[in-house]
Design a protein around this motif. Structure first.
Motif, PDB file in Angstrom:
ATOM      1  N   HIS A  18       0.800  -1.225   0.000  1.00  0.00           N
ATOM      2  CA  HIS A  18       0.000   0.000   0.000  1.00  0.00           C
ATOM      3  C   HIS A  18       0.840   1.287   0.000  1.00  0.00           C
ATOM      4  CE1 HIS A  18      -3.396   2.592   0.466  1.00  0.00           C
ATOM      5  NE2 HIS A  18      -3.043   2.986   1.662  1.00  0.00           N
ATOM      6  N   PRO A  19       1.911   1.399   0.804  1.00  0.00           N
ATOM      7  CA  PRO A  19       2.714   2.627   0.747  1.00  0.00           C
ATOM      8  C   PRO A  19       3.287   2.890  -0.644  1.00  0.00           C
ATOM      9  CG  PRO A  19       3.227   1.403   2.732  1.00  0.00           C
ATOM     10  CD  PRO A  19       2.392   0.492   1.879  1.00  0.00           C
ATOM     11  N   GLU A  20       3.676   1.835  -1.345  1.00  0.00           N
ATOM     12  CA  GLU A  20       4.187   2.001  -2.703  1.00  0.00           C
ATOM     13  C   GLU A  20       3.051   2.386  -3.647  1.00  0.00           C
ATOM     14  OE1 GLU A  20       6.487  -1.401  -3.908  1.00  0.00           O
ATOM     15  OE2 GLU A  20       7.592  -1.450  -2.018  1.00  0.00           O
ATOM     16  N   GLY A  21       1.873   1.811  -3.426  1.00  0.00           N
ATOM     17  CA  GLY A  21       0.719   2.156  -4.240  1.00  0.00           C
ATOM     18  C   GLY A  21       0.352   3.621  -4.117  1.00  0.00           C
ATOM     19  N   LEU A  22       0.447   4.145  -2.906  1.00  0.00           N
ATOM     20  CA  LEU A  22       0.133   5.563  -2.708  1.00  0.00           C
ATOM     21  C   LEU A  22       1.128   6.464  -3.432  1.00  0.00           C
ATOM     22  CD1 LEU A  22      -0.946   5.724   1.050  1.00  0.00           C
ATOM     23  CD2 LEU A  22      -2.397   5.923  -0.985  1.00  0.00           C
ATOM     24  N   VAL A  23       2.393   6.092  -3.427  1.00  0.00           N
ATOM     25  CA  VAL A  23       3.392   6.873  -4.164  1.00  0.00           C
ATOM     26  C   VAL A  23       3.129   6.764  -5.667  1.00  0.00           C
ATOM     27  CG1 VAL A  23       5.846   7.035  -4.755  1.00  0.00           C
ATOM     28  CG2 VAL A  23       5.145   6.758  -2.374  1.00  0.00           C
ATOM     29  N   LEU A  24       2.710   5.592  -6.124  1.00  0.00           N
ATOM     30  CA  LEU A  24       2.350   5.429  -7.529  1.00  0.00           C
ATOM     31  C   LEU A  24       1.191   6.368  -7.886  1.00  0.00           C
ATOM     32  CD1 LEU A  24       3.060   3.652 -10.029  1.00  0.00           C
ATOM     33  CD2 LEU A  24       1.178   2.157  -9.328  1.00  0.00           C
ATOM     34  N   PHE A  25       0.185   6.411  -7.023  1.00  0.00           N
ATOM     35  CA  PHE A  25      -0.952   7.313  -7.220  1.00  0.00           C
ATOM     36  C   PHE A  25      -0.492   8.769  -7.251  1.00  0.00           C
ATOM     37  CE2 PHE A  25      -3.795  10.173  -4.811  1.00  0.00           C
ATOM     38  CZ  PHE A  25      -4.851  10.275  -5.724  1.00  0.00           C
ATOM     39  N   GLU A  26       0.317   9.165  -6.287  1.00  0.00           N
ATOM     40  CA  GLU A  26       0.775  10.556  -6.213  1.00  0.00           C
ATOM     41  C   GLU A  26       1.626  10.930  -7.426  1.00  0.00           C
ATOM     42  OE1 GLU A  26       2.718  10.567  -2.454  1.00  0.00           O
ATOM     43  OE2 GLU A  26       0.847  10.425  -1.313  1.00  0.00           O
ATOM     44  N   THR A  27       2.431   9.979  -7.899  1.00  0.00           N
ATOM     45  CA  THR A  27       3.245  10.233  -9.087  1.00  0.00           C
ATOM     46  C   THR A  27       2.362  10.419 -10.311  1.00  0.00           C
ATOM     47  OG1 THR A  27       5.067   8.923  -8.152  1.00  0.00           O
ATOM     48  CG2 THR A  27       5.099   9.309 -10.537  1.00  0.00           C
ATOM     49  N   ALA A  28       1.328   9.581 -10.429  1.00  0.00           N
ATOM     50  CA  ALA A  28       0.405   9.696 -11.559  1.00  0.00           C
ATOM     51  C   ALA A  28      -0.390  10.996 -11.505  1.00  0.00           C
ATOM     52  CB  ALA A  28      -0.532   8.493 -11.584  1.00  0.00           C
ATOM     53  N   VAL A  29      -0.712  11.458 -10.310  1.00  0.00           N
ATOM     54  CA  VAL A  29      -1.389  12.756 -10.170  1.00  0.00           C
ATOM     55  C   VAL A  29      -0.465  13.879 -10.633  1.00  0.00           C
ATOM     56  CG1 VAL A  29      -2.249  14.442  -8.491  1.00  0.00           C
ATOM     57  CG2 VAL A  29      -2.970  12.061  -8.334  1.00  0.00           C
TER      58      VAL A  29
END
Length: 210
Positions: A18-29
């Motif tokens: 999940h922490p990596e997923g959130l960074v993936l989301f933030e990067t995509a934003v």
């Protein structure tokens, strides 16, 4: 990230912490406003939920490329094999039905577009500039190299290249993504701007891919 999509991403089948997923989301934003996002290696759609949520927020779109027959580490006899994903008609893995269910249940079918085929074959026909490329397909050096060489030329300057499962310590994981990641940094075409766990975020700063 909206609570409903956050809940869906946490519960989806897959290997993205999940922490990596959130960074993936933030990067995509951050990079999504520059254009489309492409994910290599979709499996059952867990990471596509993080990316799709960002695409909805920014008005972007996510193309996910996968043959859905599974990379080597999830085949029968390997540690990450899931027998529920076997198609008995063909005796092969098939993660596409699970992927489609994951995306549909999250209401992200407008933002996440599945391309079913081998990454190398699709890359050879691709012409659309990409704001962000996420490489998470096969994890031995050969497949990672092909994904990088086939898709990275389409990343716009100022766009992002993201690797998953980068492990400097061989005891923690395979070395394929790490070796290609090192090569990318040495090329000078990308600089690292963020990392979380095994996730590495690089930004394109020059021509060529090295």
């Amino acid at each position: 990230m909206p609570a409903d999509l956050l809940y869906a991403a946490q519960r989806a089948k897959g290997f993205m912490p999940h922490p990596e997923g959130l960074v993936l989301f933030e990067t995509a934003v951050e990079y999504g406003p520059l254009g489309p996002i492409c994910e290599i290696g979709s499996y059952c759609g867990k990471s596509a939920l993080y990316l799709g949520s960002a695409a909805r927020q920014t008005g972007s779109v996510v193309f996910t490329v996968d043959h859905h027959r599974g990379s080597e580490e999830i085949q029968p006899g390997w540690a990450y094999h899931d027998p529920t994903l076997m198609d008995p008609r063909f005796g092969k893995m098939d993660s596409l039905p699970s992927f489609r269910c994951t995306i549909a249940a999250a209401g992200l079918e407008d933002e996440v577009i599945a391309i079913v085929g081998k990454s190398e074959r699709v890359a050879g026909l691709w012409n659309t500039p990409l704001a962000m490329l996420f490489i998470d397909g096969g994890h031995s050096e050969g497949p990672v190299t092909k994904d990088y060489e086939g898709w990275a030329p389409h990343i716009v300057e100022g766009g992002a290249l993201v690797f998953h499962d980068v492990y400097p310590d061989p005891a923690r994981g395979g070395q394929g993504p790490y070796l290609v990641y090192q090569r990318v940094l040495a090329s000078g075409a990308f600089k690292e701007v963020r990392h979380e766990g095994s996730l590495r975020v690089l930004e394109r700063v020059g021509p060529g891919i090295g």
